[in-house]
Design a protein around this motif. Structure first.
Motif, PDB file in Angstrom:
ATOM      1  N   UNK A   7      -0.735  -0.009  -5.486  1.00 24.56           N
ATOM      2  CA  UNK A   7       0.316  -0.240  -4.493  1.00 24.56           C
ATOM      3  C   UNK A   7       1.629  -0.626  -5.177  1.00 24.56           C
ATOM      4  N   UNK A   8       2.725  -0.293  -4.533  1.00 24.29           N
ATOM      5  CA  UNK A   8       4.050  -0.674  -5.021  1.00 24.29           C
ATOM      6  C   UNK A   8       4.318  -2.116  -4.591  1.00 24.29           C
ATOM      7  N   UNK A   9       4.758  -2.948  -5.530  1.00 29.27           N
ATOM      8  CA  UNK A   9       5.110  -4.327  -5.205  1.00 29.27           C
ATOM      9  C   UNK A   9       6.570  -4.320  -4.759  1.00 29.27           C
ATOM     10  N   UNK A  10       6.780  -4.635  -3.487  1.00 33.32           N
ATOM     11  CA  UNK A  10       8.121  -4.622  -2.914  1.00 33.32           C
ATOM     12  C   UNK A  10       8.844  -5.943  -3.159  1.00 33.32           C
ATOM     13  N   UNK A  32      -0.644   5.290   1.083  1.00 32.76           N
ATOM     14  CA  UNK A  32      -0.607   5.938   2.404  1.00 32.76           C
ATOM     15  C   UNK A  32       0.553   5.445   3.267  1.00 32.76           C
ATOM     16  N   UNK A  33       1.431   4.590   2.687  1.00 29.78           N
ATOM     17  CA  UNK A  33       2.602   4.090   3.408  1.00 29.78           C
ATOM     18  C   UNK A  33       2.381   2.759   4.106  1.00 29.78           C
ATOM     19  N   UNK A  34       1.147   2.319   4.215  1.00 26.65           N
ATOM     20  CA  UNK A  34       0.832   1.042   4.864  1.00 26.65           C
ATOM     21  C   UNK A  34       1.412  -0.108   4.040  1.00 26.65           C
TER      22      UNK A  34
END
Length: 182
Positions: A7-10, A32-34
């Motif tokens: 996952x990308x860490x925002x 998946x955008x979640x």
């Protein structure tokens, strides 16, 4: 087995802090955008060791130590943090000297483990120690630890002992028994 994209860490933000711990919130976006926010203990970068000491007479050496989390005395193997600039192997030998009054000429790594990886990043290396010799170093415990000798031949009985319930000690025992098996 498929490998998922991490996952990308925002964003990362400390949401609570005590003298010993800091809790960090991670805002994540999955492939998946979640998007979700996860909380974890902020990584300290310090890892730990746990050692299964075995005497020449065929005894396991354990310590009984107060555990604030369970509010009782627990039976387990010597353990502790690796000091800055110290190798894991040196930390293992130091912890033996501090907690049980023995060093070891033979210390073998068994497995690196992580406790609750959803919340913690710290790793612990499990060791078995043999060829013990007496040497005591001053530790950081608030009271002397009780040394408990347990016959290696009866090691599996530890699994049913009421005071022996820490998952890392149980894991270390199982790996040590597999290593020590003739």
């Amino acid at each position: 087995m498929s490998r998922k994209t991490l996952p990308e860490i925002l964003a990362k933000q400390t949401v609570a802090k005590s003298r010993l711990f800091a809790i960090e919130a991670l805002d994540l976006r999955f492939s998946n955008g979640e998007e979700r926010t996860y909380e974890r203990m902020r990584p300290s970068g310090r890892h730990a060791v746990m050692i299964v000491p075995v005497t020449a007479q065929g005894d396991l050496l354990l310590v009984r130590e107060y555990a604030a989390g369970t509010e009782r005395y627990e039976l387990g193997f010597p353990k502790g943090l690796i000091d800055e600039g110290e190798s894991a192997l040196d930390a293992a030998n130091r912890e033996l000297k501090e907690e049980i009054g023995f060093g070891a000429n033979n210390i073998v790594p068994l497995k690196e483990v992580v406790l609750a990886p959803s919340y913690f990043s710290s790793k612990m290396t499990l060791y078995v120690a043999q060829d013990l010799y007496p040497e005591q170093l001053q530790g950081d415990e608030p009271e002397p630890l009780e040394l408990v000798r347990w016959p290696l031949a009866q090691a599996e009985e530890l699994l049913t002992h009421l005071d022996f319930c820490e998952a890392r000690s149980i894991t270390a025992l199982m790996f040590a028994l597999r290593y020590l098996k003739p």
